[in-house]
Design a protein around this motif. Structure first.
Motif, mmCIF file in Angstrom:
data_model
loop_
_atom_site.group_PDB
_atom_site.id
_atom_site.type_symbol
_atom_site.label_atom_id
_atom_site.label_comp_id
_atom_site.label_asym_id
_atom_site.label_seq_id
_atom_site.Cartn_x
_atom_site.Cartn_y
_atom_site.Cartn_z
ATOM 1 N N HIS A 227 16.527 78.509 9.213
ATOM 2 C CA HIS A 227 15.735 78.295 10.427
ATOM 3 C C HIS A 227 16.282 76.998 11.037
ATOM 4 C CE1 HIS A 227 12.522 77.707 13.171
ATOM 5 N NE2 HIS A 227 12.053 76.641 12.538
ATOM 6 N N VAL A 228 16.881 77.096 12.217
ATOM 7 C CA VAL A 228 17.573 75.928 12.766
ATOM 8 C C VAL A 228 16.784 75.310 13.921
ATOM 9 C CG1 VAL A 228 19.741 75.048 13.714
ATOM 10 C CG2 VAL A 228 19.779 76.971 12.120
ATOM 11 N N ASN B 57 42.499 60.975 24.771
ATOM 12 C CA ASN B 57 42.125 61.561 23.479
ATOM 13 C C ASN B 57 42.208 63.086 23.541
ATOM 14 O OD1 ASN B 57 39.770 62.210 24.862
ATOM 15 N ND2 ASN B 57 38.396 61.374 23.309
ATOM 16 N N ALA B 58 41.831 63.728 22.450
ATOM 17 C CA ALA B 58 41.882 65.191 22.369
ATOM 18 C C ALA B 58 40.477 65.637 21.972
ATOM 19 C CB ALA B 58 42.916 65.609 21.328
ATOM 20 N N PRO B 59 39.603 65.834 22.967
ATOM 21 C CA PRO B 59 38.177 65.933 22.655
ATOM 22 C C PRO B 59 37.675 67.285 22.155
ATOM 23 C CG PRO B 59 38.520 65.916 25.038
ATOM 24 C CD PRO B 59 39.874 65.794 24.406
ATOM 25 N N THR B 60 38.484 68.347 22.233
ATOM 26 C CA THR B 60 37.891 69.651 21.909
ATOM 27 C C THR B 60 38.536 70.383 20.728
ATOM 28 O OG1 THR B 60 39.335 70.680 23.531
ATOM 29 C CG2 THR B 60 37.134 70.086 24.281
ATOM 30 N N ALA B 61 39.816 70.082 20.435
ATOM 31 C CA ALA B 61 40.542 70.959 19.506
ATOM 32 C C ALA B 61 40.031 70.890 18.068
ATOM 33 C CB ALA B 61 42.036 70.638 19.554
ATOM 34 N N ASN B 62 39.287 69.834 17.694
ATOM 35 C CA ASN B 62 38.830 69.783 16.301
ATOM 36 C C ASN B 62 37.329 70.071 16.138
ATOM 37 O OD1 ASN B 62 37.503 67.369 16.862
ATOM 38 N ND2 ASN B 62 39.129 66.072 16.028
ATOM 39 N N THR B 63 36.677 70.518 17.212
ATOM 40 C CA THR B 63 35.230 70.768 17.166
ATOM 41 C C THR B 63 34.863 71.766 16.059
ATOM 42 O OG1 THR B 63 35.001 70.334 19.523
ATOM 43 C CG2 THR B 63 33.272 71.656 18.508
ATOM 44 N N VAL B 64 35.539 72.906 16.046
ATOM 45 C CA VAL B 64 35.189 73.952 15.079
ATOM 46 C C VAL B 64 35.476 73.471 13.657
ATOM 47 C CG1 VAL B 64 35.886 76.247 14.266
ATOM 48 C CG2 VAL B 64 35.335 75.887 16.676
ATOM 49 N N ALA B 65 36.586 72.747 13.494
ATOM 50 C CA ALA B 65 36.916 72.234 12.149
ATOM 51 C C ALA B 65 35.807 71.311 11.647
ATOM 52 C CB ALA B 65 38.246 71.491 12.190
ATOM 53 N N ALA B 66 35.313 70.442 12.527
ATOM 54 C CA ALA B 66 34.248 69.518 12.113
ATOM 55 C C ALA B 66 32.987 70.305 11.751
ATOM 56 C CB ALA B 66 33.955 68.513 13.225
ATOM 57 N N ALA B 67 32.679 71.336 12.542
ATOM 58 C CA ALA B 67 31.489 72.152 12.270
ATOM 59 C C ALA B 67 31.661 72.893 10.939
ATOM 60 C CB ALA B 67 31.265 73.147 13.413
ATOM 61 N N GLU B 68 32.847 73.442 10.713
ATOM 62 C CA GLU B 68 33.078 74.158 9.446
ATOM 63 C C GLU B 68 32.959 73.213 8.257
ATOM 64 O OE1 GLU B 68 36.008 77.799 11.011
ATOM 65 O OE2 GLU B 68 36.884 76.112 9.926
ATOM 66 N N LEU C 214 16.860 73.708 8.844
ATOM 67 C CA LEU C 214 17.944 72.744 9.066
ATOM 68 C C LEU C 214 17.696 72.060 10.410
ATOM 69 C CD1 LEU C 214 20.866 71.524 8.652
ATOM 70 C CD2 LEU C 214 21.719 73.531 9.875
ATOM 71 N N ALA C 215 17.615 70.740 10.400
ATOM 72 C CA ALA C 215 17.481 70.001 11.663
ATOM 73 C C ALA C 215 18.834 69.402 12.024
ATOM 74 C CB ALA C 215 16.442 68.895 11.534
ATOM 75 N N ILE C 216 19.287 69.746 13.212
ATOM 76 C CA ILE C 216 20.553 69.209 13.695
ATOM 77 C C ILE C 216 20.210 68.047 14.618
ATOM 78 C CG2 ILE C 216 22.550 69.769 15.170
ATOM 79 C CD1 ILE C 216 22.799 72.018 13.413
ATOM 80 N N LEU C 217 20.714 66.867 14.337
ATOM 81 C CA LEU C 217 20.480 65.738 15.244
ATOM 82 C C LEU C 217 21.759 65.545 16.053
ATOM 83 C CD1 LEU C 217 18.607 63.164 12.945
ATOM 84 C CD2 LEU C 217 17.713 65.145 14.170
ATOM 85 N N GLY C 218 21.675 65.802 17.369
ATOM 86 C CA GLY C 218 22.859 65.741 18.230
ATOM 87 C C GLY C 218 23.368 67.159 18.453
ATOM 88 N N VAL D 160 27.625 74.126 14.449
ATOM 89 C CA VAL D 160 27.002 74.114 13.115
ATOM 90 C C VAL D 160 25.752 75.000 13.152
ATOM 91 C CG1 VAL D 160 25.756 72.677 11.442
ATOM 92 C CG2 VAL D 160 27.900 71.875 12.403
ATOM 93 N N ALA D 161 24.988 74.871 14.234
ATOM 94 C CA ALA D 161 23.755 75.655 14.369
ATOM 95 C C ALA D 161 24.056 77.147 14.312
ATOM 96 C CB ALA D 161 23.078 75.309 15.695
ATOM 97 N N ARG D 162 25.049 77.560 15.091
ATOM 98 C CA ARG D 162 25.439 78.975 15.124
ATOM 99 C C ARG D 162 25.750 79.488 13.712
ATOM 100 N NH1 ARG D 162 27.323 80.517 20.280
ATOM 101 N NH2 ARG D 162 28.109 78.503 20.916
ATOM 102 N N ARG D 163 26.508 78.692 12.976
ATOM 103 C CA ARG D 163 26.926 79.124 11.631
ATOM 104 C C ARG D 163 25.748 79.112 10.651
ATOM 105 N NH1 ARG D 163 30.806 77.690 14.593
ATOM 106 N NH2 ARG D 163 32.933 78.426 14.260
ATOM 107 N N ALA D 164 24.865 78.126 10.773
ATOM 108 C CA ALA D 164 23.725 78.043 9.855
ATOM 109 C C ALA D 164 22.766 79.205 10.090
ATOM 110 C CB ALA D 164 23.013 76.711 10.037
#
Ligand SMILES: NC(=O)C1=CN([C@@H]2O[C@H](COP(=O)(O)OP(=O)(O)OC[C@H]3O[C@@H](n4cnc5c(N)ncnc54)[C@H](O)[C@@H]3O)[C@@H](O)[C@H]2O)C=CC1
Ligand SMILES: O=C(O)C(=O)COP(=O)(O)O
Length: 613
Positions: free
Chosen positions: A235-236, A162-173, A213-217, A225-229
């Motif tokens: 308050h994260v 698989n390709a585990p890292t290249a879409n991380t930021v896209a998912a967070a955005e 904002l509560a991030i689960l996971g 997502v936390a960084r951006r919020a």
């Protein structure tokens, strides 16, 4: 009542901390090459042979029109970025056929050596069966491999990467896009204006600044997502029983219990993988604990929410709004109440769909597929064999033991500061140089990480994966007197600085401790916390702590019997007669929740936990 099990003679021993370079020694290239011919000649273990990409055994098929003979053929079944296609074309014949029906896919697959998909193509057992043995690699251009039947792939000798890292930021955005769009009713207001209305009062939104904002996971996507919020003035807080509190503090996020996350959040964003433990994690019970008017965002997997319960929570007003990118069934039914709900904003699984992420994913997967077709083992291999049989030989049952101890230990973790420090103790009569523990350490890492994450661990990536997650794994050797014939007498896994769901698993040293041995070639659990037990590690396990008194085995046994759960093994370990005892019960079937509740209601049972092996 069974007598407590005895540890075999462990006379004097000397503790030796293994040198740190041992943890990072490069894997010899011979371990990274999959010996294909050896596999066919039967020199690999069944498991290793099954997962090693076997060369075609099918009758040669007609090459596709325009295909260069002698080159492998790669079928790209979903849209893939141009840079990845270019890489593939330099090495293989590439057939881009998007939107194939299952029948069309089955018809094409016998002509293909590799298949590349995203989340939209189901690669079930039928596909591997139809391939006639030619398909050697499946590449998933993304993270989740829920759409690929891994067991069938392995049985058919097909490697999955698989390709585990290249879409991380896209998912967070995308998570942030849903959060902001939902809070300002962007989708609803857009539809209303396009329908000729001008409804300024109807679409008054809510502000984000100062909200919790509560991030689960709190993994790759969750932390982005936390960084951006934080940048939005929120308050994260985050709940992740396995994440490092230090890593969270570094970006100004506080790790909290699930209870605190649910009860204090104004917004809840989901970023855990879909596992048996996270399936329907948001349900009637958890919605009932939330603040009235909470807003939910899901870019993880649809299955982590009980969708019917979410509709009820939206109707009752507990949940004011939800923004969803993923669904239990994709695409969802056209008349889905959830999708059509006026307080729900939806997107059709677009988390990874940016130009940049798709280019990145395409390159990442093309490189992994090309490497795999060349016989190399990619770090992103999902079902790769850990090592060939030559290396495995006598360590084989210990490898199984190591993974199972890791799986047990992580399931005993309740919370605390995240898993930071794991110590593995090997007790052996062999000199340290005669026992290479890299493979065992990798298997323990696999057992610790795979049940809780979307990462797949193999020999190549194990140390890196542990380090990336902030888990420090140290190894300790206990040198036993005696014959060095048996490679290892026992293995212990200790997790420090965490609380346990089963407090008896905490030993005198304050760590979660599990110990196992190989007996007659079968891995056994021999110690939990300070209690000695003896149960073979097959099926699943129930651990109970009870007052040591007659009739306990019968009481638990009859609850399981009534519910048709077959007990394979039972063992009781106690500190002293008529004090406390720990009972380990091996079961073939997974008991229902109600069965476990009944066990918990037996008066003398003080604590218990169900563990999947
Ligand atoms: N919508 C989309 O297009 C995309 C969705 N995803 C999904 O996002 C999710 C997260 O992906 P990554 O961040 O890459 O995975 P990851 O493995 O880096 O992070 C997952 C985190 O969840 C935590 N976790 C496990 N069990 C938990 C529990 N019971 N409660 C709370 N936390 C728990 C783990 O400790 C880990 O830190 C996956 O489900 C993945 O499939 C990923 C990319 C794109
Ligand atoms: O990578 C993942 O897990 C995703 O959910 C992205 O799926 P996709 O590649 O966009 O079909």
């Amino acid at each position: 009542m069974a007598a407590p099990s005895q540890t075999t003679a462990t006379t004097t021993h000397h503790r030796v901390l293994l040198p740190s370079h041992h943890h990072h020694r490069a894997v010899p290239p011979s371990l990274l090459r999959l010996p294909l011919r050896a596999a066919r000649r039967g020199r690999l273990s069944a498991a290793a042979a099954a997962a090693a990409p076997a060369a075609s055994t099918a009758a040669p098929s007609e090459p596709a029109a325009g295909a260069v003979p002698g080159k492998p053929t790669v079928l790209v079944a979903e849209k893939l970025g141009a840079a990845g296609l270019e890489l593939l074309r330099g090495f293989a014949n590439v057939d881009c056929s998007y939107g194939l029906s299952p029948e069309e896919l089955r018809a094409k697959i016998p002509l293909c050596d590799a298949l590349i998909v995203r989340s939209g193509t189901k690669v079930g057992r039928d596909v591997f069966e139809a391939s006639g043995g030619r398909l050697r690699v499946v590449g998933r251009a993304g993270v989740g491999i829920d759409n690929v039947d891994l067991a069938a792939a392995t049985e058919h000798g097909c490697l999955v990467v698989n390709a585990p890292t290249a879409n991380t930021v896209a998912a967070a955005e995308h998570g942030i896009a849903l959060l902001t769009a939902m809070s300002r009713n962007i989708a609803q207001a857009d539809a209303s204006l396009k329908a000729g209305k001008w409804q300024r009062n109807k679409y008054v939104g809510v502000s984000l600044v100062g909200k919790t904002l509560a991030i689960l996971g709190f993994g790759k996507v969750g932390s982005e997502v936390a960084r951006r919020a934080k940048g939005l003035g929120m308050h994260v807080i985050a709940h992740d029983p396995y994440a490092s509190a230090d890593r969270a503090h570094a970006i100004g996020v506080e790790l909290v219990s699930m209870e605190d996350a649910l009860t204090t959040a104004d917004f809840i964003s989901l970023h855990m993988p879909l596992t048996p433990a996270t399936n329907k994690m948001l349900n009637d019970e958890t919605f009932a604990k939330m603040k009235k008017g909470v807003r939910i965002i899901n870019v993880a997997r649809g299955g982590v929410i009980d969708e019917d319960a979410l509709v009820r929570a939206l109707d009752s007003g507990i949940v004011a709004q939800a923004a969803l990118d993923v669904f239990t069934k994709e695409p969802p039914a056209p008349d889905s109440k959830l999708v059509l709900h006026e307080n729900v904003t939806v997107t059709p699984h677009l988390g990874a769909s940016t130009v940049e992420a798709q280019e990145g994913v395409a390159i990442e997967i093309a490189e992994a597929v090309i490497g795999a077709l060349k016989g190399e083992l990619a770090a992103s291999a999902v079902n790769a064999p850990m090592v060939p049989a030559e290396v495995l030989s006598e360590l084989a049952p210990y490898v199984v033991l190591a993974e199972k101890l890791g799986r047990l230990a992580v399931q005993l973790v309740a919370g605390g500061g995240g898993i930071k420090s794991v110590k593995v103790t090997y007790a052996s009569a062999r000199a340290p140089d005669d026992l290479d523990t890299r493979l065992l350490r990798a298997m323990i890492t696999k057992g610790l990480i795979e049940p809780i994450s979307s990462v797949f661990v193999n020999l190549v990536n194990a140390d890196f994966t542990a380090k990336q997650r902030g888990v420090r794994i140290t190894e300790e050797r206990i040198l036993l007197d005696g014959s060095p014939e048996t490679p290892i007498d026992y293995i212990q896994v200790h997790i420090a600085h965490v609380e346990s769901k089963f407090p008896s698993a905490i030993s005198e040293s304050g760590e979660i401790t599990v110990e196992g041995k190989v007996k007659d070639g079968i891995p056994h659990l021999t110690k939990v916390g300070s209690f000695q037990v003896d149960v073979s590690l097959e099926g699943s396990l129930i651990l109970c702590r009870q007052v040591d008194q007659p009739g306990m085995i019968g009481a638990v046994g009859s609850v399981l019997g009534e519910e048709n759960v077959n007990v394979s093994f039972m063992s009781v370990g106690r500190i002293a007669p008529r004090k406390h005892a720990v009972m380990a019960i091996g079961v073939d079937e997974e008991p229902k929740k109600s069965t476990l509740t009944k066990i918990g209601e037996i008066p003398a049972i003080e604590e218990f936990v169900f563990l999947k092996l």
